[in-house]
Scaffold this motif. Sequence first.
Motif, PDB file in Angstrom:
ATOM      1  N   LYS A   1      83.447  60.008  94.632  1.00 38.58           N
ATOM      2  CA  LYS A   1      83.635  60.793  95.860  1.00 38.58           C
ATOM      3  C   LYS A   1      83.106  60.026  97.070  1.00 38.58           C
ATOM      4  O   LYS A   1      83.742  59.989  98.132  1.00 38.58           O
TER       5      LYS A   1
ATOM      6  N   CYS B   1      91.928  65.187 103.674  1.00 34.59           N
ATOM      7  CA  CYS B   1      92.483  64.311 102.636  1.00 34.59           C
ATOM      8  C   CYS B   1      91.388  63.620 101.836  1.00 34.59           C
ATOM      9  O   CYS B   1      91.624  62.577 101.228  1.00 34.59           O
TER      10      CYS B   1
ATOM     11  N   TYR C   1      87.670  63.886  99.243  1.00 32.39           N
ATOM     12  CA  TYR C   1      87.311  64.255  97.873  1.00 32.39           C
ATOM     13  C   TYR C   1      87.281  65.780  97.696  1.00 32.39           C
ATOM     14  O   TYR C   1      87.181  66.539  98.672  1.00 32.39           O
ATOM     15  N   PRO C   2      87.321  66.271  96.464  1.00 26.04           N
ATOM     16  CA  PRO C   2      87.262  67.722  96.244  1.00 26.04           C
ATOM     17  C   PRO C   2      85.938  68.314  96.739  1.00 26.04           C
ATOM     18  O   PRO C   2      84.870  67.784  96.461  1.00 26.04           O
ATOM     19  N   GLY C   3      86.066  69.383  97.501  1.00 25.41           N
ATOM     20  CA  GLY C   3      84.891  70.020  98.085  1.00 25.41           C
ATOM     21  C   GLY C   3      84.403  69.345  99.348  1.00 25.41           C
ATOM     22  O   GLY C   3      83.300  69.642  99.820  1.00 25.41           O
TER      23      GLY C   3
ATOM     24  N   THR D   1      82.948  68.371 102.541  1.00 29.61           N
ATOM     25  CA  THR D   1      82.296  69.202 103.559  1.00 29.61           C
ATOM     26  C   THR D   1      81.405  68.330 104.428  1.00 29.61           C
ATOM     27  O   THR D   1      80.404  67.796 103.950  1.00 29.61           O
TER      28      THR D   1
END
Length: 587
Positions: free
Chosen positions: A323, A394, A396-398, A400
């Motif tokens: 990530k 666009c 990584y997952p999550g 923030t």
Amino acid sequence: MMVLASNYDNDPIDVLVGDWMSEGNMTVRAGSKIDGQVDAYEPTFLEALEPALPHIAKHGVKVAVNAGASDTKKLHEVVTNMVKAKGLELSVAWISGDEVLPQLLESQKRGESPFENICTGEKLDDWKFEPIYAQAYLGGLGIAEAFEKGADIVVCGRVSDASPVIGAAYWWHKWQRSDLDKLANAFVAGHLSECSSYSTGGNYTGFKHLEALGWQNIGYPIVEISHSGQVVVTKNKGSGGEVSVDTLTSQFLYEIQGPWYFNSDVTAILDDIWFEHLSTDRVALRGIKGAPPPPTTKVGITAKGGYQAEMHWFLTGLDIAAKSRMVQTQVRHLLAPHISNFSHLSFQTIGSVPSNPTNQNAATVDLRIVAQARKAADLAPAKFVRPCIDPIMCAYPGATPHLDLRQAFPKEIFEYYVTLLPQSSISHRVHLSSGETIYILPPEISQTRVYPKHQPSEATTSNPIPLSTLGATVRAPLGSIVHARSGDKGSDCNVGFWIRHEDEYVWLRNLLSMEFMKELLAEEYRGGRIERCEFPGLRAVHFLLKDHLDRGVSCTSRIDFLGKNCAEFLRVRDVDVPRGFLGRGRI
């Protein structure tokens, strides 16, 4: 100050001293003075002094502080007016001579010295920045002279941290420059008390057992100094924390550079130092010897270093490295048109995810993006914070980002360069309330000693033994049984380790070689010089990590900007610990 002065009847003291200076505020206050924006002294001193003044006047307590920072004369005026407004009869003096940029630049122009950086070895001519301010570290004899001439309060700029204690003891006991052992003891007493509650339980690796003594009210150290120079450390009555051999060992090992400890007035030889427990919260300092001071004193040079901005992303759960790599790739791509104007850019992953975390915070780490540039415009929002945020849809997952963007806008930073200047080049003066000015002569050359460039150092302990002879071992964090303390001086970082029991010291001094320190540092070791010494009386091993901290507190990109967590990182590293030592209980 109020706590100590107001309780005089029950817990009398003769002199209140305070150290308000650090390399961080030296550079910031220097920048403030040059820019003419705000008063360049330390305003928190006035907050401490104002309520205490009636008690100081009533009991005849003297005061000596270095809170003048870069505007000592102005602070003198403010304190004088504060005293008058309260109708008190207190004489206020101030010390000058620490501002030395003109002398330094003239000496550089004449080629009298290369002014080598004592942390990095760099020559001042090769420094890429233009000095705007320079302060020399003064000794304590100006403070002593001010007290001798009747001053009640003495405000100083960059006297050394321990100089107020040296000056107070020199004045009180009518010492002479030749009383080197006495001065050296007062010097170390000043070091033990300069950082306030660090000697009574603050920043101490044994902090857990102090909870029952009161974390919320850790006390202030009080040093008692006899005419012969003997020192006893205690603390103010009714306070929490403690004064113990361990809390004083912690403070002693903080910021020292080796077995020679330099001041403009004396050099303290520390090889044989030890502490003697006398009674609850009373510990005596032993084994200090005095030697002549060096003919030079330390000088901190400030330059405008440019600007810094930082941005943070939160990474949670699995695949943290991937990530981080993804967002770095995306941000670098968007920063590409602007990177050539950056003097520094780094991506730092802070923290790690434990196995099977039971809450989301525990499973979250911080990706910190730090950029520096010579011009604020090169870190304008369109050139830094926008490229850092724009991958949000666009990434990584999550994905923030931190929504508090105040740190993402450019703030000014200052470069700091540490070198040496002859004491004879300094005009150390005392300014009395009467208008009289007294010049403090530097030590004569015959009263000084030139010391080697590097402190005494040994790569391993003398007469080493195989660690296997100490019995079966188990893997455990070094800090399970070893205390430690670290700190910064310029870009150097020092770290000292000590042990609780004598037989454990045999193991510690054999374990902690220079090579093993490199292993402990692991990815943190960047090839710099390491110096090592032992303090047998403290059961301690000390290391100086040269140029370890990326230029020092005023401009570093490191999150451990004061070097204080270096020790905590090293204590969590696993080592082979003799099984029997762990059976005595962990720290």
